[in-house]
Design a protein around this motif. Structure first.
Motif, mmCIF file in Angstrom:
data_model
loop_
_atom_site.group_PDB
_atom_site.id
_atom_site.type_symbol
_atom_site.label_atom_id
_atom_site.label_comp_id
_atom_site.label_asym_id
_atom_site.label_seq_id
_atom_site.Cartn_x
_atom_site.Cartn_y
_atom_site.Cartn_z
ATOM 1 N N UNK A 5 14.558 -2.553 -2.475
ATOM 2 C CA UNK A 5 13.260 -3.061 -2.009
ATOM 3 C C UNK A 5 12.843 -4.256 -2.825
ATOM 4 N N UNK A 6 11.938 -5.092 -2.295
ATOM 5 C CA UNK A 6 11.542 -6.307 -2.998
ATOM 6 C C UNK A 6 10.868 -6.006 -4.335
ATOM 7 N N UNK A 7 10.786 -7.043 -5.175
ATOM 8 C CA UNK A 7 10.103 -6.923 -6.459
ATOM 9 C C UNK A 7 8.646 -6.507 -6.234
ATOM 10 N N UNK A 8 8.196 -5.446 -6.924
ATOM 11 C CA UNK A 8 6.816 -4.991 -6.803
ATOM 12 C C UNK A 8 6.609 -3.979 -5.689
ATOM 13 N N UNK A 54 -4.389 -1.043 -7.548
ATOM 14 C CA UNK A 54 -3.135 -1.440 -6.883
ATOM 15 C C UNK A 54 -2.485 -0.174 -6.354
#
Ligand SMILES: Nc1ncnc2c1ncn2[C@@H]1O[C@H](COP(=O)(O)OP(=O)(O)OP(=O)(O)O)[C@@H](O)[C@H]1O
Ligand SMILES: Nc1ncnc2c1ncn2[C@@H]1O[C@H](COP(=O)(O)OP(=O)(O)OP(=O)(O)O)[C@@H](O)[C@H]1O
Ligand SMILES: [Mg+2]
Ligand SMILES: [Mg+2]
Lengths: 227, 227
Positions: free
Chosen positions: A38-41, A18
């Motif tokens: 920022x978005x999750x992940x 990842x």
């Protein structure tokens, strides 16, 4: 105080790998306060873990208060971190067998301060986050928001040159949350640098600028101070 | 579906006693969605723990789907809970040695469903919260917001008559958070009852009404549906 140059981070091997960060660069001067959204992940916690020396980057260079973190041993990194970096973990990481005051005093005692002055400093740090009188309670005798405030007090205590706070107000109501932001801002105005990861735009507004992460890349940076 | 009558809760003994709830009454019909807001430490999690049968009240009566919880043994309460109540804990409570899919399948398997259909249901529940493809990951291989979404999928899976969600979107960005609220609303519209504890007014707006707690007391209730 902090310099990240072209930092990448990959978790796992080969097909399961990842890519959490892809060539991120970020520089913080003393007295500078940067928010990260920022978005999750998207890589926000990974960015903080690498900036604080808790994770090694897969590529790129990291230096905190002039020390190059990448070349050091884990013991050297831990020693540099103890005296320089205050960290508020997203997962809190409180020691459940220690009381609230003992948890907050821990970074000071690990840095060589005697117990009695460390506990006194811990008591006043707990009062600053609205938890006076809770010093003798264990984490599991407190609510989620109270536990988060113990973790905040522990991350802000002592003379730090860099504070890294990972969504420190996620479990707090808006009044308590604003009080914590005011505290963080005061620490920055007193001379340290800080990075705040948050999902709340009105909390990011307390910072000098906001960096936006998406899929491990910095896609936007508000640059100069917010008018 | 849920009836709390004059519920009080005291933690600790004599001089150290903390009065978390003071005579709280709350009734939920099928298809009713109630939000609970209030400052940190005001008794929100305690209210949910008692409604879900995880904590015993110090006084008052609790009945879920017609069962009187107060008179039962812990084993009877656990059995009634498994088939009736879906819970999203504030502290997540994921089992770190199980994968994301195994965590989500757990309530179904504990209720007697065979592994293969339970895992299939878990995979589609993970997809509903935006985590398709993460089923084989362990919680510590995922970000904070991803872990929270595993806990949400586990709390919503299966046929529940009561869903109790304790700040389920605290670690999520606003887009992901709204998607979770839409999912919860859809479960309520399909017939179950739900209580959502939240610090975000725009998330409470998804509910039919909002109850405000302060120092263990219900101090306000918006009553009828929000216009
Ligand atoms: N296990 C426990 N033992 C002793 N006191 C407790 C325990 N759990 C909670 N309390 C106390 O009871 C009160 C209510 O706690 P509760 O967890 O219900 O608050 P909350 O409204 O959920 O707060 P938050 O928004 O911070 O999660 C708090 O003052 C807390 O310190
Ligand atoms: N220990 C790990 N092992 C494997 N993958 C990981 C690990 N930690 C994080 N990841 C992955 O790296 C990516 C970035 O994670 P990170 O925790 O930095 O996200 P984040 O932006 O903090 O998200 P959130 O807002 O949900 O906390 C995610 O896709 C996550 O699944
Ligand atoms: Mg994170
Ligand atoms: Mg709570």
């Amino acid at each position: 105080v902090l310099e990240l140059r072209d930092v990448s981070k990959v978790y796992g091997e080969s097909t399961l790998a990842v890519q959490a960060l892809r060539g991120v660069s970020l520089t913080l001067q003393q007295g500078e306060f940067v928010a990260v959204m920022g978005p999750s992940g998207s890589g926000k916690s990974t960015l903080l873990q690498i900036a604080g020396g808790m994770e090694q980057p897969s590529a790129g260079a990291v230096s905190v208060a002039g020390h190059d973190l990448v070349g050091q041993t884990p013991a050297e990194r831990a020693a540099a971190r103890l005296s320089t970096v205050g960290f508020v973990f997203q997962s809190l990481n409180l020691v459940s067998s220690l009381t609230a005051a003992e948890n907050v005093a821990l970074p000071l005692e690990l840095n060589g301060m005697a117990s009695r002055p460390a506990r006194a400093a811990a008591a006043s740090a707990l009062a600053e986050v609205g938890l006076e009188g809770c010093g003798d309670k264990f984490p599991d005798e407190l609510s989620g928001g109270q536990q988060q405030r113990i973790a905040i007090a522990r991350g802000l205590i002592g003379e730090r040159s860099l504070i890294l706070a990972d969504e420190p107000t996620g479990a707090l109501d808006s009044v308590t949350g604003e009080a914590i932001l005011r505290l963080l801002r005061a620490k920055v105005d007193a001379g340290c640098a800080a990075i705040l990861v948050t999902h709340e735009a009105r909390h990011a507004a307390w910072a000098d600028r906001t960096v936006f992460l998406r899929d491990g890349l910095i896609v936007d940076d508000t640059g100069g101070p917010q008018d």
